[in-house]
Design a protein around this motif. Structure first.
Motif, PDB file in Angstrom:
ATOM      1  N   THR A  65       0.832  -1.205   0.000  1.00 55.11           N
ATOM      2  CA  THR A  65       0.000   0.000   0.000  1.00 55.11           C
ATOM      3  C   THR A  65       0.871   1.261   0.000  1.00 55.11           C
ATOM      4  OG1 THR A  65      -0.082  -0.079   2.415  1.00 55.11           O
ATOM      5  CG2 THR A  65      -1.895  -1.131   1.246  1.00 55.11           C
ATOM      6  N   VAL A  70       6.993   8.704   0.923  1.00 58.58           N
ATOM      7  CA  VAL A  70       6.244   8.270   2.104  1.00 58.58           C
ATOM      8  C   VAL A  70       6.964   8.757   3.363  1.00 58.58           C
ATOM      9  CG1 VAL A  70       7.425   6.020   2.207  1.00 58.58           C
ATOM     10  CG2 VAL A  70       5.148   6.266   3.229  1.00 58.58           C
ATOM     11  N   SER A 104       0.607  -1.383   9.429  1.00 62.10           N
ATOM     12  CA  SER A 104       0.605  -0.791   8.086  1.00 62.10           C
ATOM     13  C   SER A 104       1.813   0.126   8.039  1.00 62.10           C
ATOM     14  CB  SER A 104      -0.670   0.027   7.827  1.00 62.10           C
ATOM     15  OG  SER A 104      -0.560   1.320   8.398  1.00 62.10           O
ATOM     16  N   ASP A 106       1.348   3.254   7.158  1.00 60.84           N
ATOM     17  CA  ASP A 106       0.646   4.530   7.015  1.00 60.84           C
ATOM     18  C   ASP A 106       0.692   5.391   8.275  1.00 60.84           C
ATOM     19  OD1 ASP A 106      -0.116   3.605   4.484  1.00 60.84           O
ATOM     20  OD2 ASP A 106      -1.883   2.607   5.299  1.00 60.84           O
ATOM     21  N   SER A 108       3.010   7.648   9.249  1.00 56.07           N
ATOM     22  CA  SER A 108       3.444   9.020   8.898  1.00 56.07           C
ATOM     23  C   SER A 108       3.903   9.838  10.103  1.00 56.07           C
ATOM     24  CB  SER A 108       2.307   9.759   8.174  1.00 56.07           C
ATOM     25  OG  SER A 108       1.924   9.083   7.011  1.00 56.07           O
TER      26      SER A 108
END
Length: 339
Positions: A65, A70, A104, A106, A108
């Motif tokens: 994903t 990123v 995950s 994700d 951040s």
């Protein structure tokens, strides 16, 4: 700096620590169920360097994903700056910490601001600072979910059966391999909190540190082989893993269990013959469990050891420190002027 932008560390490509770039990017908007956190400190964890090195698919995911560029990172401590309309129980100005959106890539978190699911957050314990709080979420929850309570019904990508922690009390003996690291030093303290007898395996440089944390017996793996010295333990928690992990099976009594934090290499016939079980779990974000851990942190029953701190802009140096190994506790990045 205009208020709509922030600094964040991003990967535009995969590679060594040198690919971490300190960029100016838009401040995220909190979505439903989220709050905007002004980040004071960020924990550095193995998935951060796995992602940097090119691993873009979590165990259990069928596809990557990750879209470059990123922002890596999952562990934050900071202050709530804004709140989505559907969030209850948190207010602007609250100090919070959490493991964000794991498993995950994700999270951040290597940023001055992060949009965080409220369910992943707990109130930062007043008795510790943001640096210590940022060192706690992933490592602390890993130890908690392996040893105390899984806290979710999600299937593990590592095994068919659900992970079941071993009941820990004064009659149990636990061997922890890699006891000075992030997960190891939390696991040691949680096992002691439950009253267990704890044997720690680490290099000799960490002996006095582990003694301070209350370990009952210390084994320096550079000088002796724990599997030759130890027998009849109830539980082995191996935070190192890899092909050597199976040697610890010999330290277990019949009916005992080995919990590899990282996938090991085990032979089902051997474990059956020894009468032991091998079980693993995948750590997941959990604000409620983090609040329980937070009470222990606040009370001083568990403490976060900080190996080193680096400014967010120096994430590369933090990853270089991680690559050198022999980490004692946690590596943490500090954002803004507040640390």
């Amino acid at each position: 700096m205009p208020i709509h932008t922030m600094r964040a560390v991003r990967l535009h490509e995969h590679g060594g620590p040198e690919v971490l770039r300190y960029d100016e990017v838009p401040i995220p908007e909190p979505g439903p169920g989220e709050v905007l956190v002004r980040v004071h400190a960020v924990g550095v964890n193995p998935p951060d360097w796995y992602l940097r090195g090119g691993l873009t698919r979590m165990p259990g995911e069928t596809a990557s994903t990750v879209r470059l560029p990123v922002i890596p990172g999952t562990d934050v401590s900071g202050v709530v700056e804004a709140i989505a309309s559907d969030v209850d129980g948190l207010a602007v100005g609250d100090e919070v910490f959490g493991l964000l959106r794991f498993p995950s890539f994700d999270g951040s978190a290597y940023a001055e601001y992060v949009a965080a699911p409220a369910a992943d957050l707990a109130r930062k314990p007043a008795g510790i600072d943001h640096v210590q709080a940022a060192g706690a979420p992933m490592a602390g929850l890993t130890a908690w979910q392996f040893l105390i309570e899984v806290g979710h019904g999600h299937p593990s990508p590592f095994q068919a059966a659900p992970h079941r922690p071993t009941a820990l009390d004064a009659d149990t003996t636990v061997l922890i391999n890699g006891a000075a690291g992030g997960v190891g030093h939390f696991a040691l303290q949680l096992a002691k909190w439950k009253g267990a007898h704890v044997i720690a395996v680490a290099s000799g440089a960490h002996e006095s540190f582990l003694s301070e944390l209350g370990v009952d017996r210390f084994i320096d793996y550079t000088k002796s082989r724990p599997e030759e010295l130890v027998h009849g333990v109830d539980l082995v928690l191996d935070t190192v893993g890899g092909p050597d992990s199976k040697r610890f099976l010999r330290t277990l009594k019949r009916g005992g269990a080995q919990f590899p934090v990282l996938p090991g290499d085990f032979d089902e016939d051997e474990t059956a013959k020894l009468g032991v079980t091998v079980s693993s779990a995948q750590v997941r974000s959990n604000g409620a469990q983090l609040a329980e851990l937070g009470r222990l942190l606040d009370a001083g029953r568990v403490r976060v050891a900080i190996d080193s701190t680096f400014a967010l802009a120096d994430a590369r140096a933090a990853h270089e420190r991680a690559a050198r190994g022999h980490i004692r506790g946690k590596i943490v990045l500090t954002a803004g002027s507040s640390g």
